[in-house]
Design a protein around this motif. Structure first.
Motif, PDB file in Angstrom:
ATOM      1  N   UNK A 506       0.833  -1.202   0.000  1.00  0.00           N
ATOM      2  CA  UNK A 506       0.000   0.000   0.000  1.00  0.00           C
ATOM      3  C   UNK A 506       0.870   1.255   0.000  1.00  0.00           C
ATOM      4  N   UNK A 507       2.011   1.209   0.708  1.00  0.00           N
ATOM      5  CA  UNK A 507       2.903   2.352   0.739  1.00  0.00           C
ATOM      6  C   UNK A 507       3.520   2.597  -0.638  1.00  0.00           C
ATOM      7  N   UNK A 508       3.887   1.514  -1.333  1.00  0.00           N
ATOM      8  CA  UNK A 508       4.435   1.640  -2.682  1.00  0.00           C
ATOM      9  C   UNK A 508       3.398   2.250  -3.622  1.00  0.00           C
ATOM     10  N   UNK A 509       2.155   1.773  -3.499  1.00  0.00           N
ATOM     11  CA  UNK A 509       1.069   2.318  -4.329  1.00  0.00           C
ATOM     12  C   UNK A 509       0.915   3.812  -4.084  1.00  0.00           C
ATOM     13  N   UNK A 510       0.931   4.227  -2.801  1.00  0.00           N
ATOM     14  CA  UNK A 510       0.755   5.655  -2.481  1.00  0.00           C
ATOM     15  C   UNK A 510       1.896   6.512  -3.042  1.00  0.00           C
ATOM     16  N   UNK A 511       3.120   5.963  -3.040  1.00  0.00           N
ATOM     17  CA  UNK A 511       4.277   6.728  -3.491  1.00  0.00           C
ATOM     18  C   UNK A 511       4.306   6.887  -5.009  1.00  0.00           C
ATOM     19  N   UNK A 512       3.776   5.896  -5.727  1.00  0.00           N
ATOM     20  CA  UNK A 512       3.928   5.885  -7.185  1.00  0.00           C
ATOM     21  C   UNK A 512       2.667   6.343  -7.916  1.00  0.00           C
ATOM     22  N   UNK A 513       1.502   5.919  -7.431  1.00  0.00           N
ATOM     23  CA  UNK A 513       0.253   6.160  -8.159  1.00  0.00           C
ATOM     24  C   UNK A 513      -0.490   7.351  -7.571  1.00  0.00           C
ATOM     25  N   UNK A 514      -0.857   8.294  -8.403  1.00  0.00           N
ATOM     26  CA  UNK A 514      -1.604   9.479  -7.988  1.00  0.00           C
ATOM     27  C   UNK A 514      -3.071   9.139  -7.778  1.00  0.00           C
ATOM     28  N   UNK A 515      -3.695   8.520  -8.767  1.00  0.00           N
ATOM     29  CA  UNK A 515      -5.088   8.102  -8.632  1.00  0.00           C
ATOM     30  C   UNK A 515      -5.432   7.096  -9.721  1.00  0.00           C
ATOM     31  N   UNK A 516      -6.490   6.330  -9.444  1.00  0.00           N
ATOM     32  CA  UNK A 516      -7.008   5.338 -10.384  1.00  0.00           C
ATOM     33  C   UNK A 516      -8.466   5.704 -10.660  1.00  0.00           C
ATOM     34  N   UNK A 517      -8.845   5.779 -11.928  1.00  0.00           N
ATOM     35  CA  UNK A 517     -10.199   6.195 -12.305  1.00  0.00           C
ATOM     36  C   UNK A 517     -10.893   5.046 -13.036  1.00  0.00           C
ATOM     37  N   UNK A 518     -12.060   4.632 -12.530  1.00  0.00           N
ATOM     38  CA  UNK A 518     -12.906   3.649 -13.212  1.00  0.00           C
ATOM     39  C   UNK A 518     -13.821   4.424 -14.150  1.00  0.00           C
ATOM     40  N   UNK A 519     -13.618   4.265 -15.457  1.00  0.00           N
ATOM     41  CA  UNK A 519     -14.343   5.079 -16.435  1.00  0.00           C
ATOM     42  C   UNK A 519     -15.449   4.276 -17.104  1.00  0.00           C
ATOM     43  N   UNK A 520     -16.129   4.924 -18.018  1.00  0.00           N
ATOM     44  CA  UNK A 520     -17.189   4.252 -18.773  1.00  0.00           C
ATOM     45  C   UNK A 520     -16.586   3.172 -19.660  1.00  0.00           C
ATOM     46  N   UNK A 521     -17.455   2.294 -20.144  1.00  0.00           N
ATOM     47  CA  UNK A 521     -17.047   1.167 -20.981  1.00  0.00           C
ATOM     48  C   UNK A 521     -16.030   0.276 -20.264  1.00  0.00           C
ATOM     49  N   UNK A 522     -16.121   0.269 -18.932  1.00  0.00           N
ATOM     50  CA  UNK A 522     -15.358  -0.667 -18.103  1.00  0.00           C
ATOM     51  C   UNK A 522     -13.853  -0.551 -18.304  1.00  0.00           C
ATOM     52  N   UNK A 523     -13.353   0.666 -18.436  1.00  0.00           N
ATOM     53  CA  UNK A 523     -11.918   0.880 -18.593  1.00  0.00           C
ATOM     54  C   UNK A 523     -11.333   1.510 -17.342  1.00  0.00           C
ATOM     55  N   UNK A 524     -10.031   1.325 -17.141  1.00  0.00           N
ATOM     56  CA  UNK A 524      -9.332   1.821 -15.958  1.00  0.00           C
ATOM     57  C   UNK A 524      -8.216   2.755 -16.405  1.00  0.00           C
ATOM     58  N   UNK A 525      -8.174   3.935 -15.798  1.00  0.00           N
ATOM     59  CA  UNK A 525      -7.132   4.913 -16.101  1.00  0.00           C
ATOM     60  C   UNK A 525      -6.290   5.130 -14.854  1.00  0.00           C
ATOM     61  N   UNK A 526      -4.964   4.996 -14.999  1.00  0.00           N
ATOM     62  CA  UNK A 526      -4.042   5.109 -13.868  1.00  0.00           C
ATOM     63  C   UNK A 526      -3.136   6.313 -14.069  1.00  0.00           C
ATOM     64  N   UNK A 527      -3.054   7.180 -13.066  1.00  0.00           N
ATOM     65  CA  UNK A 527      -2.189   8.345 -13.085  1.00  0.00           C
ATOM     66  C   UNK A 527      -0.990   8.060 -12.176  1.00  0.00           C
ATOM     67  N   UNK A 528       0.234   8.064 -12.752  1.00  0.00           N
ATOM     68  CA  UNK A 528       1.431   7.682 -12.010  1.00  0.00           C
ATOM     69  C   UNK A 528       2.442   8.823 -11.965  1.00  0.00           C
ATOM     70  N   UNK A 529       3.397   8.689 -11.031  1.00  0.00           N
ATOM     71  CA  UNK A 529       4.506   9.643 -10.941  1.00  0.00           C
ATOM     72  C   UNK A 529       5.697   9.193 -11.773  1.00  0.00           C
ATOM     73  N   UNK A 530       5.658   7.977 -12.328  1.00  0.00           N
ATOM     74  CA  UNK A 530       6.730   7.494 -13.191  1.00  0.00           C
ATOM     75  C   UNK A 530       6.109   6.942 -14.459  1.00  0.00           C
ATOM     76  N   UNK A 531       6.908   6.788 -15.465  1.00  0.00           N
ATOM     77  CA  UNK A 531       6.409   6.283 -16.746  1.00  0.00           C
ATOM     78  C   UNK A 531       6.242   4.774 -16.683  1.00  0.00           C
TER      79      UNK A 531
END
Length: 558
Positions: A506-531
């Protein structure tokens, strides 16, 4: 008392002909006093006194606390008046009596002392306004009487209610759900009678829970579908708290209601940490059953065994509640819905299905007027899918080697423990200030020469010790070398990544990932601090659904 006390109510402005800027403070502590307009009578009488003394009362200097207990020092209007005094906007304070200022003697002394320090005149219409030490002593005695009067009045009310209750007179003014409270008349005493509409809801809830085994969630939905609303009707649907208390209430099956069942106490962990509280005792503590005083009321539940069934079911629910054994949601607090709301973990322990659902669906259940109709995402699958993708990138040997080399290079240059060095410098600075204080004390004659020399000697010894520790640390740093290879560091990093527990993940997730968005058409968008090349294409990975229950849908990767 009025014949022996000196007349100190008339306070003149002394030799000055200028009227004083006055403030008026008034307070009542109960709704009953508010309804009887006792505060208006206080204000009117005090205003007459201010006018008679030739002083001025600006509208902004009228401070009134409606329905605030005199035991609490923190009151909105009282604090506003104290602030105005600090800003020199007030020269004299008027009250009806000392009890309006405070019903606690200690608090009275605090406020009177504040007025004295600020050189504010204080005038009470029903107490002594001292001009001599003897009168000041009498004022304090009157303050003690106000405190005693409060305690004595409360004790009289308590004993009077207990006497009535033990005599068989119903004291409970607020009836339980399912009953109406009938006030006493000339021919019959106060009593409860069954409210048939509410009693029907009580019987339905008990039957659903004890006989049919319906869950609390489903009971709320059934009540909403039938149009059965809570008594106060502030909301169209019920919450868990009132239904749980209804199921725990033995009165419906036993026909007995109790007085003196609990007592008011100050809350150890208040639900609201508000600055101002109308009453100090905001919590309840259950008394021993020997102190309870029973009254007979009509029975609503004919089968008394339903009470024991409800009790047993609630105990089992508590034992196996989700808070005691739940799924650890890896993405909690960073997962969002495509509609803009947050998503929260929601699932069923019995079936083992856990989801990230839009909070609008959770909070507005069972209403159908919500805006968001996006489906819930299976938490187990989404957590695992995202973690696997993240680990695939973090375990890249090229990436690990790159960061390992950079870290080793950085450690070789800046391996000094900067935090420890900062602490040592702070200690040296503190001792230097200490030496200056000793010199000033010796110069003013507060210290003898022998005392001064002994204190300075001890301070210099401690200062020298800290300076030596800094020198040793710097010498060690200049010779220090990092005795670890890049390959060894890479291997250790891979080992740590593979053996992390949930908290570390959970700590690794908090450090790397800004947010995760569940969008329409059942897709997932991940915002990260690294590529993350693997996760950039996550929008093309659909999280599908397969119906498995009446109110649940199961998500799967496709």
């Amino acid at each position: 008392m009025e014949n022996i006390l000196p007349d100190t109510n008339h306070i003149s402005n002394g030799d000055s002909a200028q009227p004083l800027q006055a403030a008026l403070y008034a307070r009542v502590s109960t709704e009953r006093q508010e309804k009887e307009e006792t505060i208006e009578s206080q204000v009117a009488e005090v205003k007459q006194k201010i006018e008679a003394d030739g002083n001025i009362l600006p509208p902004k200097n009228l401070f009134v606390d409606d329905g605030w207990t005199g035991m609490m020092l923190a009151r909105p209007a009282l604090d506003a008046m104290r602030d105005a005094i600090k800003e020199n906007q007030i020269q004299v304070v008027y009250v009806y009596d000392l009890g309006r200022l405070s019903r606690d003697f200690t608090n009275q002394l605090i406020l009177l002392r504040e007025f004295e320090i600020a050189r504010i005149k204080f005038i009470s219409l029903r107490d002594i306004n001292p001009t001599t030490p003897a009168e000041e002593m009498m004022q304090k005695i009157m303050g003690i009487f106000h405190d005693y009067d409060r305690r004595n009045t409360a004790e009289k009310f308590r004993r009077g209610k207990l006497f009535k209750a033990r005599s068989g007179i119903l004291i409970n003014g607020s009836a339980l759900y399912g009953y109406n409270y009938i006030k006493k008349t000339e021919t019959e005493p106060a009593h409860y009678e069954v409210n048939e509409e509410e009693a029907r809801a009580v019987r339905l809830i008990w039957h659903w829970h004890a006989v049919e085994g319906v869950s609390m969630h489903s009971i709320i939905k059934k009540l909403y579908d039938l149009g059965i609303r809570p008594r106060k009707r502030k909301s169209p649907f019920w919450s868990r708290g009132p239904i749980t208390r209804m199921l725990k209430c033995e009165t419906y099956a036993s026909g007995q209601v109790y007085y003196n069942k609990s007592e008011a106490v100050e809350a150890k962990k208040p639900l609201k940490n508000d600055k101002y509280k109308r009453v100090s005792k905001t919590s309840r503590r259950v008394r021993t059953k020997e102190d309870w005083i029973p009254f007979k009321v009509p029975i609503i539940i004919d089968d008394p065994s339903l009470y024991e069934k409800n009790k047993r079911i609630l105990e089992l629910n508590k034992k196996y509640a989700r808070k005691n054994k739940k799924y650890n949601y890896l993405l909690s607090e960073i997962i969002w819905c495509g509609c803009g709301n947050r998503r929260a973990g929601d699932g069923c322990l019995k079936t083992g299905h856990f989801y990230y659902r839009c909070i609008e669906r959770i909070h507005k259940f069972p209403r159908k007027d919500r805006r968001c109709y996006l489906k819930g995402a299976n938490a187990v699958i989404l957590d695992q899918m995202l973690w696997d993708e993240l680990m695939q990138h973090l375990q890249s040997k090229d990436l690990i080697r790159k960061h390992a080399e950079a870290w080793l290079k950085n450690q070789a240059v800046t391996s000094v423990d900067t935090q420890h060095r900062t602490n040592l410098d702070a200690q040296i600075e503190k001792i230097t200030e200490e030496e200056k204080r000793y010199s000033k004390a010796y110069g003013s004659g507060a210290l003898e020469f022998e005392q001064y020399m002994e204190l300075v000697k001890d301070a210099k010894k401690r200062k020298k010790g800290f300076q030596k520790e800094i020198e040793e640390q710097e010498a060690l740093t200049s010779k220090e070398s990092i005795d670890i290879g890049v390959d060894e560091l890479c291997a250790e990093t891979e080992k740590v990544l593979c053996t992390m527990n949930f908290s570390n993940k959970k700590q690794v997730i908090r450090d790397i990932i800004e947010k995760v968005i569940i969008k329409e058409r059942r897709s997932v968008e991940v915002w990260c601090h690294i590529s993350l090349p693997q996760l950039v294409t996550a929008s093309t990975v659909n999280v599908g659904y397969e119906p498995i229950g009446r109110y649940r849908r199961f998500a799967q990767c496709r």
